[in-house]
Structures are given as C-alpha cells and as structure tokens.
Design an enzyme around this catalytic site. Structure first.
Site, PDB file in Angstrom:
ATOM      1  CB  SER A 128      53.189  44.602  31.033  1.00 46.50           C
ATOM      2  OG  SER A 128      54.147  45.608  31.271  1.00 46.50           O
ATOM      3  CE1 TYR A 153      56.254  41.138  33.348  1.00 44.70           C
ATOM      4  CE2 TYR A 153      56.620  43.349  32.506  1.00 44.70           C
ATOM      5  CZ  TYR A 153      55.842  42.445  33.200  1.00 44.70           C
ATOM      6  OH  TYR A 153      54.642  42.843  33.735  1.00 44.70           O
TER       7      TYR A 153
END
Length: 333
Positions: A128, A153
């Site tokens: 990501s 995350y």
C-alpha cells in the site's frame, strides 16, 4: 495457467480475476466474505464471476488466516502462482479494530507465504502507498525510507514487505509487492471516497472533506491497477543477485502502482459533481488520525520492468464509476 487469487470477492481481486479469466486462464478465488463492508456487494462480485466464467472460476469460502482451514480448502487444487490481494483494508478502521489487522494481514499473510514456499510458486502481494506515512519527499519512490508508518494498517503492509524479504532470501522464492495508490472504479468499496461522496451527492447529503479539503491523492483507476498486477504476475523477479526496486538482491521486488498524478481533493469533488450532475454540499472537517495529507507515486520502476503505463484520468474514470453506481446501488439496497 491457474492462479490462486485471494480476496477474489474484493474490489481489486474481483477485477483481477475477471481479467485473468478473460485471457482464457483458470482462477481459484479464495475469500472469507468478511462483513467489513456490504456483504451483498462481495456476493454479487463472486456471483458475476461464477455466471460469466463457469467452471474456469472456482470459489473457495475460507479464512486464509486459519492455516488448517486454508490447507484443507486448497488440498487437491493445483496452481502455478498466487495473487494475494485478500487483506483487511482501511486506515481509520485499524484504529478501532487493531486485532482484525493482526489476524488477516500478519497471520494470514504468513499462511500464504507458507503456501507459496511449500508449492514453490511465485507470489504477487498487495502492499500500500500507506507505508510511506508522512514522507515529505515527492513523488514517493520505492527507495524511500518507510520506517515511520502513521497507522496500524500501514505497519502491517510494511511488515508484509519485510516478511517477503525474509522468505525470498531464505527460500529463493520470487515475490513481488505492489504499493497501490487510492484505487477507484466500478464495483469499488463503500468505505472509500468515490462511493461515499457519490452516494451523498445524489442524495443531497453533505460530504466531509478532511483537513479542511487540503488533501491530495494519487487516484488510480482499477483497469490501470489490474494492468500492473497482471504484468507483475507474468514477470516474477529473477534470482540473479541484481538490485531490485525496493532494495533487495533476493528475488523480491516492490513497485509503486499509481496514476503518477497528485490530484487536489477539491478537484476530485469538482469532477465528481460534473459526473453526478449535482453540486455537493461540502463540509470541512479536521484531519483524521492515521491519515496523510498527500500521496504521489513515482512509477518509473514499474514502467521500466513491467511496462506499466497508467492512462485513465479522473475525467474519464469517475463518470464510469458514477454510471455503475447509479445502476448498481439502488438495485442492491
């Protein structure tokens, strides 16, 4: 060619599965249909793949973070490569539900690494742009330090890259991490801005612009992202001792996949308003914990190694999303 695609009922996993199946390949799609967002949307994606491609698409409903269940589900199935896109996504959600990220993104990721190791197959996995945290350098490059994530995350995605480096080094396993930048398009996620804003604009509700609207994002259309994933699947990194993007000399490469344009959030809303045919009621709000002000991808390495060439502008991509949303959302309510 058969590919195991985890998260096949998810946004990116659905589109990748469809692309591979359209090429005449077979896909084993694995998903646990977690209710993080609308279960109906995931069911509809899976149903579409089953209806369109029949026996060439095999759906397995399994939690890959449960290694015994995963081994049982995959017993008897053969595949030549893995596209591991099944993750627990979301920056803000990770603040309130941290254990969901340890379960899926850490334990689950280890289980997929073990599958790849045992079967000696290459794997492409989802990282990501969040790993860049509050990086001040623009655009973001794979060689940048990413030691200061600002959300759990992001930390789990950085952990995936470190775990992959270890497996590539120890077992000479070809692994490719893809740092996705704000993916949008038809069948997209309900927790992301295109869906949230479109739904609110069409209903006449206000939309919230965090950091008082002073945000920039590298919005990347789903078809462009899938181009990059397929290219990475087709070109696993060589075990030749050369330096790969991301800094490894093992068969482990990390690439940015973005549109390579940092767009103002307010311009994104302008384009969305035009696509919806209605003005938005804009509500300015402070910055959210775990969020970042700007993302901006340098895709030079992906262009050189994978032939990656994003081509979809907001003016082209957002109307396609809005047209899909208008057709799908009322029927699925």
């Amino acid at each position: 060619m058969t590919t195991l695609v985890t998260g096949a009922a998810g946004f990116i996993g659905y589109h990748l599965s469809a692309r591979l199946l359209e090429r005449g390949e077979h896909v084993i799609g694995l998903d646990n249909f977690t209710p993080y967002y609308l279960p109906r949307l995931k069911e509809d994606r899976a149903l579409d793949l089953c209806h369109r491609f029949g026996a060439r698409f095999t759906l397995l409903r399994t939690d890959f973070a449960d290694h015994e269940a995963l081994n049982h589900a995959l017993a008897g199935h053969q595949f030549a490569r893995i596209a591991h896109l099944g993750v627990q996504p979301g920056v803000r959600y990770s603040i309130e539900h941290p254990r969901a990220y340890a379960h899926s993104n850490l334990t689950g990721y280890l289980n997929l690494l073990e599958q790849a190791r045992a079967r000696r197959v290459p794997m492409v996995y989802a990282s990501s742009s969040s790993v860049y945290g509050g990086n001040d350098a623009r655009p973001f490059r794979e060689a940048d330090r990413v030691d200061h994530p600002v959300s759990l995350y992001a930390a789990t995605k950085k952990a995936n890259e470190l775990m992959s480096e270890t497996y590539a080094h120890l077992y000479r396993l070809p692994l490719t991490g893809l740092r996705f930048f704000t993916v949008y398009g038809p069948w997209g996620r309900p927790d992301m801005a295109p869906w949230l804003f479109t739904d609110a604009i069409l209903a006449g509700r206000p939309i919230r612009l965090f950091n008082h609207g002073a945000m920039r994002r590298d919005f990347t259309y789903i078809d462009d992202i899938v181009d990059g994933i397929v290219a990475a699947l087709d070109r696993p990194p060589a075990d030749d001792g050369t330096l790969k993007p991301g800094g490894s000399t093992a068969p482990h490469a990390v690439y940015n996949l973005g549109n390579s344009r940092s767009e103002e959030l307010t311009r994104f809303v302008d384009v969305l308003e035009a696509a919806c045919g209605r003005r938005a009621v804009r509500e300015l709000a402070p910055m959210q914990p775990g969020d970042v002000v700007e993302t901006f991808a340098d895709v030079g390495a992906a262009a050189r190694d994978l032939g990656f060439a994003p081509r979809t502008t907001l003016e082209a991509g957002l109307p396609r999303f809005v047209a899909w949303f208008k057709a799908y959302a009322p029927a699925s309510a």
